[in-house]
Design a protein around this motif. Structure first.
Motif, PDB file in Angstrom:
ATOM      1  N   ALA A 115       0.848  -1.197   0.000  1.00 20.85           N
ATOM      2  CA  ALA A 115       0.000   0.000   0.000  1.00 20.85           C
ATOM      3  C   ALA A 115       0.882   1.246   0.000  1.00 20.85           C
ATOM      4  N   VAL A 116       0.368   2.306  -0.622  1.00 18.43           N
ATOM      5  CA  VAL A 116       1.087   3.573  -0.720  1.00 18.43           C
ATOM      6  C   VAL A 116       0.179   4.696  -0.245  1.00 18.43           C
ATOM      7  N   VAL A 117       0.728   5.615   0.545  1.00 20.82           N
ATOM      8  CA  VAL A 117      -0.015   6.804   0.953  1.00 20.82           C
ATOM      9  C   VAL A 117       0.217   7.877  -0.106  1.00 20.82           C
ATOM     10  N   ILE A 118      -0.850   8.431  -0.630  1.00 20.29           N
ATOM     11  CA  ILE A 118      -0.765   9.451  -1.683  1.00 20.29           C
ATOM     12  C   ILE A 118      -1.393  10.744  -1.176  1.00 20.29           C
ATOM     13  N   LYS A 119      -0.678  11.849  -1.393  1.00 14.46           N
ATOM     14  CA  LYS A 119      -1.207  13.177  -1.071  1.00 14.46           C
ATOM     15  C   LYS A 119      -1.498  13.883  -2.393  1.00 14.46           C
ATOM     16  N   LYS A 120      -2.765  14.165  -2.640  1.00 12.27           N
ATOM     17  CA  LYS A 120      -3.141  14.865  -3.865  1.00 12.27           C
ATOM     18  C   LYS A 120      -2.670  16.316  -3.821  1.00 12.27           C
ATOM     19  N   ILE A 121      -2.734  16.987  -4.953  1.00 11.53           N
ATOM     20  CA  ILE A 121      -2.323  18.392  -4.994  1.00 11.53           C
ATOM     21  C   ILE A 121      -3.287  19.268  -4.198  1.00 11.53           C
ATOM     22  N   THR A 122      -4.434  18.699  -3.785  1.00 11.81           N
ATOM     23  CA  THR A 122      -5.375  19.400  -2.912  1.00 11.81           C
ATOM     24  C   THR A 122      -5.077  19.151  -1.443  1.00 11.81           C
ATOM     25  N   ASP A 123      -4.004  18.353  -1.153  1.00 12.13           N
ATOM     26  CA  ASP A 123      -3.588  17.951   0.196  1.00 12.13           C
ATOM     27  C   ASP A 123      -4.439  16.821   0.769  1.00 12.13           C
ATOM     28  N   GLU A 124      -5.406  16.338   0.011  1.00 13.19           N
ATOM     29  CA  GLU A 124      -6.176  15.168   0.464  1.00 13.19           C
ATOM     30  C   GLU A 124      -5.285  13.930   0.418  1.00 13.19           C
ATOM     31  N   GLU A 125      -5.356  13.104   1.464  1.00 17.90           N
ATOM     32  CA  GLU A 125      -4.552  11.881   1.526  1.00 17.90           C
ATOM     33  C   GLU A 125      -5.449  10.648   1.422  1.00 17.90           C
ATOM     34  N   PHE A 126      -4.952   9.640   0.742  1.00 15.17           N
ATOM     35  CA  PHE A 126      -5.666   8.370   0.658  1.00 15.17           C
ATOM     36  C   PHE A 126      -4.659   7.252   0.417  1.00 15.17           C
ATOM     37  N   VAL A 127      -5.140   6.015   0.515  1.00 17.46           N
ATOM     38  CA  VAL A 127      -4.284   4.831   0.356  1.00 17.46           C
ATOM     39  C   VAL A 127      -4.573   4.175  -0.980  1.00 17.46           C
ATOM     40  N   GLU A 128      -3.532   3.866  -1.721  1.00 22.75           N
ATOM     41  CA  GLU A 128      -3.655   3.155  -2.995  1.00 22.75           C
ATOM     42  C   GLU A 128      -2.974   1.794  -2.845  1.00 22.75           C
ATOM     43  N   ARG A 129      -3.723   0.729  -3.088  1.00 29.02           N
ATOM     44  CA  ARG A 129      -3.154  -0.619  -3.013  1.00 29.02           C
ATOM     45  C   ARG A 129      -2.538  -0.986  -4.351  1.00 29.02           C
ATOM     46  N   TYR A 130      -1.582  -1.906  -4.316  1.00 32.33           N
ATOM     47  CA  TYR A 130      -0.936  -2.344  -5.553  1.00 32.33           C
ATOM     48  C   TYR A 130      -0.558  -3.817  -5.464  1.00 32.33           C
TER      49      TYR A 130
END
Length: 451
Positions: A88-103
């Protein structure tokens, strides 16, 4: 069963080439491909000095990701933490919203950041050359100094506005100093109140030679070219302290200056430290097939990975160049496909095709396939190489047209004013304080899942 998820981090030379090759090698039913990048383009970094000098427009060196990628999901943001055991990777969007992306398969190609040192005032008053915004700002800033110097009656202010310091005697620094010196030499003709002799460019580097990778002969030739134009080159020297209108060199010289451009090398993206695996001089340790040992399904390449250079026996690692990054991207994609299909992975091996250094105008030094060239023949090779390396026809057309138009019509030296009221410092552009430690990444993933 759900399709395998392939996550590519970074939209630079390595990341874009990897995602593009994955699209070609895998059918839509075989895998879901996602790319994470804060920018919607791949930046052709070698031509940034031409953007700063106004020879090319920003669009000419920015290849749109969506022109290259037809079915890859593009997330505008940055990966800030990796939990390899959880895939899993933590991603911070350019809006500062954070979410988890599985791979299921992760390709790390986050690139590099400008390497800085603990020099007083550097991050506050220094300016980098790693992004389109920085190149565009530097152009505005340099022209602004000419405007303000022309309008000023204070001799001390004029002196500080008409001296420029570029730190870094590698390709980026030498090309930046050469191209911007041509800009000011041409622009000063439009400023009757300014004495051209007051405009001084300084190129400094702590190394004893200019661009040592070129060899003694070509390195000396490049030194002669920029010195003949009036660029003062100081080797074995760096910056001791930077201020708003004064730069102090390590040899004790104090230069009245309001323009400090820092191009003294790069360091791997801070993302590599979040993985918690072995690094080599800050770059992720990987096998020859670009797999990260101890991290299942993770590949790393480009500036952030220490890929063994098999063309040199494997003891050294591949240098962080666009040439290697592009080829590693294709090779990594092939290995991801091989891993999905249960086939053996192939080691990356590529012999360097040579080096090109564009010094602006008809001047360049090049070493294609080990053959040393200088002057117009080297410039022909350099620009031919750049056109071939650009990934789309529109980018090649805009670049070639820009070179032609600038050579015929020249420049109008216009300030855009987009960032006129905001200083563009290294600290503004180098996003290095958002990354998580391995422990923080695991905790963040758990909290985001719970939410």
């Amino acid at each position: 069963m759900s399709r395998p998820r392939i996550l590519v981090v970074g939209g630079g030379f390595a990341g874009l080439e990897c995602a593009h090759r994955l699209e070609r090698r895998l059918s839509p039913d075989e895998a879901d491909i996602t790319l994470v990048s804060p920018w919607s383009h791949q930046l052709y970094l070698p031509l940034l000095p031409h953007v700063a000098a106004g020879v090319l427009t920003p669009q000419a060196v920015a290849v749109a990701l969506r022109r290259m990628l037809r079915r890859t999901v593009i997330i505008p943001g940055r990966a800030i933490g990796v939990d390899a055991p959880a895939k899993a990777v933590v991603i911070k969007k350019i809006t500062d919203e954070e979410f988890v992306e599985r791979y299921d398969y992760l390709v790390l190609a986050p690139g590099s950041v400008t390497r800085t040192f603990d020099i007083p005032g550097l991050t506050e008053y220094g300016r980098g050359m790693k992004t389109l915004a920085e190149a565009a700002y530097i152009r505005d800033h340099v022209i602004t100094q000419l405007d303000l110097a022309s309008a000023s009656t204070d001799e001390a202010e004029r002196a500080s506005r008409l001296q420029f310091v570029v730190v870094g005697g590698g390709y980026a620094g030498t090309e930046t100093a050469a191209c911007l010196q041509r800009l000011t030499s041409a622009a000063v003709k439009r400023y009757p109140r300014l004495d051209p002799g007051l405009i001084k460019w300084h190129l400094i580097d702590i190394a004893p030679k200019l661009m040592p990778e070129l060899g003694d002969k070509l390195g000396q030739k490049a030194l002669e070219i920029v010195s003949k134009r009036g660029v003062e080159v100081s080797l074995g020297v760096s910056v001791a302290e930077a201020g708003e209108d004064l730069v102090t060199f390590t040899d004790g010289r104090k230069i009245p200056c309001r323009t400090l451009i820092w191009t003294a090398g790069v360091a791997a993206s801070p993302l590599v430290a979040t993985l918690g695996t072995e690094t080599i001089k800050g770059r992720l340790h990987v096998n020859a097939d670009m797999e990260v040992p101890g991290a299942d399904g993770v590949f790393a390449l480009g500036d952030s990975a220490a890929v063994p250079d098999l063309a040199k026996g494997g003891d050294a690692v591949c240098p962080p160049t666009a040439q290697h990054a592009m080829r590693q991207g294709k090779a990594a994609a092939e290995n991801v496909v091989a891993a999905m299909r249960g086939k053996p992975l192939k080691p990356y091996e590529h012999r360097d095709l040579g080096l090109v250094v564009d010094l602006g105008g008809a001047q360049a030094v090049s070493k294609p396939l080990g053959i040393p060239l200088s002057g117009p023949p080297a410039q022909l090779v350099a620009r031919g190489y750049h056109l071939g390396a650009l990934r789309t026809f529109p980018a090649r057309f805009r670049t070639a047209a820009g070179w032609l138009l600038n050579s015929v019509a020249g420049d109008d030296f216009v300030r855009t004013g987009f960032q006129a009221r905001r200083p563009a410092r290294l600290r503004d552009f180098e996003v290095t304080d958002i990354y998580l430690s391995p422990e923080e990444a695991r905790a963040r993933i758990e909290s985001l899942r719970a939410a």
